[in-house]
Design an enzyme around this catalytic site. Structure first.
Site, PDB file in Angstrom:
ATOM      1  N   LEU A   1       0.839  -1.200   0.000  1.00  0.00           N
ATOM      2  CA  LEU A   1       0.000   0.000   0.000  1.00  0.00           C
ATOM      3  C   LEU A   1       0.873   1.248   0.000  1.00  0.00           C
ATOM      4  O   LEU A   1       1.656   1.473   0.920  1.00  0.00           O
ATOM      5  CB  LEU A   1      -0.915   0.000   1.229  1.00  0.00           C
ATOM      6  CG  LEU A   1      -1.777   1.243   1.437  1.00  0.00           C
ATOM      7  CD1 LEU A   1      -2.781   1.371   0.292  1.00  0.00           C
ATOM      8  CD2 LEU A   1      -2.500   1.189   2.765  1.00  0.00           C
TER       9      LEU A   1
ATOM     10  N   HIS B   1       6.599   2.326  12.146  1.00  0.00           N
ATOM     11  CA  HIS B   1       7.175   3.556  11.612  1.00  0.00           C
ATOM     12  C   HIS B   1       6.137   4.678  11.751  1.00  0.00           C
ATOM     13  O   HIS B   1       4.939   4.441  11.553  1.00  0.00           O
ATOM     14  CB  HIS B   1       7.525   3.334  10.134  1.00  0.00           C
ATOM     15  CG  HIS B   1       8.390   4.384   9.540  1.00  0.00           C
ATOM     16  ND1 HIS B   1       7.906   5.619   9.180  1.00  0.00           N
ATOM     17  CD2 HIS B   1       9.723   4.391   9.236  1.00  0.00           C
ATOM     18  CE1 HIS B   1       8.888   6.339   8.664  1.00  0.00           C
ATOM     19  NE2 HIS B   1       9.999   5.625   8.698  1.00  0.00           N
TER      20      HIS B   1
END
Length: 338
Positions: free
Chosen positions: A126, A230
């Protein structure tokens, strides 16, 4: 209009640009034109294949801005991981060291190498360009996959997983990998990540420690990022958690980012989606939906306002939307509130 469709050969240049934009840690899109072309070929074969159960198919989609014809994002689904190459994770467990005589009881976390998700379906790859990170495009690029899965359940496993990108800096350095590199690999994180992305995974089995690793023996920096995502991945994780995905103690072997999972029937979008027959006409409602056709090779999805006639299982869409979805009056579509 923003549409999602299966990737095709003419998208190679755009996919290569996206692979560069995505940066380090995006294992499923290596910056390698030959391998990206192979990925497109495999996707085209998968979309054209008659399937009765999940196998080695890989479905890769692109998001296109129909005004400009520009490809602005990509999103994928792997039907069953680990059937060709071993699919590795670390599983977080616990070991108890105790002595009743000394009145000592210590619980220690461990990381054990495993292949527990072999055969699961994976939502992956994605990425959305900065220029189109607006108007719910990110949510759309993630959620439409669940409509595709709901419409074609035979093509996928009952377990759906997603690997979330772990913590690394702008140069691609992972604190977790730095510890592994120092003790076992002598190879930096971007190189290991790239080799995995191009399918060269033998080195993992050859060099990765076979026995459980005691977490408290890792560096403080490595310990701090285990099961963490992240910063750029936080919105994607929240979206999946809202869909019903949860952590089960599995983390990536390179950056220790979490893997989340859900049973296909527990996914919110799958449960709340409905199939309706198309009526083409004027749309009075402003309610926004994600809607897709029922095709595979010619799959199309978009987000738009529409009028829903729930009792009759009908949906009113404009001719423009019908053209974008490659449907005509009386065809069946699947939709979910956005």
């Amino acid at each position: 209009m923003i549409i999602v469709r299966p990737i095709q050969q003419s998208d190679l240049k755009a996919l290569h640009r996206i692979a560069i934009e995505s940066g380090h840690g995006f294992t499923s899109l290596p910056v390698n034109e030959k391998l990206l072309k192979q990925r497109i070929n495999h996707a085209e074969e998968s979309f054209n294949k008659a399937v009765t159960q999940a196998g080695k198919e890989g479905y890769l989609f692109v998001m296109e801005d129909s005004k400009t014809g520009e490809v602005v994002g990509t999103s994928g689904i792997e039907a069953a991981v680990g059937l060709d190459d071993a699919f590795y994770h670390y599983h977080l467990g616990k070991v108890v060291h105790s002595s009743r005589e000394l009145n000592i009881y210590n619980t220690v976390e461990t990381l054990s190498l495993c292949n527990d998700y072999t055969g699961a379906s994976e939502i992956c790859t994605l990425f959305l360009s900065d220029s189109h990170r607006k108007d719910n495009n990110g949510r759309f690029l993630s959620r439409f996959r669940f409509l595709f899965i709901a419409e074609h359940k035979a093509r996928f496993s009952e377990t759906i997983i997603a690997e979330m990108r772990g913590v690394s800096d702008e140069q691609g350095r992972s604190p977790f990998w730095q510890w592994l590199e120092e003790h076992f690999f002598s190879m930096d994180f971007p190189t290991a990540d790239y080799l995995t992305g191009i399918g060269k995974k033998v080195f993992i089995a050859e060099l990765m420690p076979k026995y459980p690793i005691y977490v408290n023996l890792l560096s403080k920096g490595a310990q701090a990022v285990i099961d963490k995502v992240h910063p750029q991945t936080v919105p994607a994780l929240r979206l999946l958690e809202a869909e019903g995905f949860a952590r089960r103690g599995y983390v990536d072997i390179f950056d220790a980012g979490p893997t989340v999972e859900s049973h296909v029937n527990s996914i919110k979008t799958v449960n709340e989606s409905r199939r309706c027959q198309v009526i083409i006409g004027a749309v009075q409602s402003t309610d926004n939906y994600i809607i897709c056709n029922s095709k595979v090779t010619n799959f199309r999805a978009t987000q738009t306002a529409l009028s829903l006639r729930e009792t009759a299982k009908q949906v009113v869409i404009t001719q423009k939307v019908a053209d974008a979805l490659l449907v005509k009056e009386g065809d069946w579509v699947r939709l979910v509130a956005n």
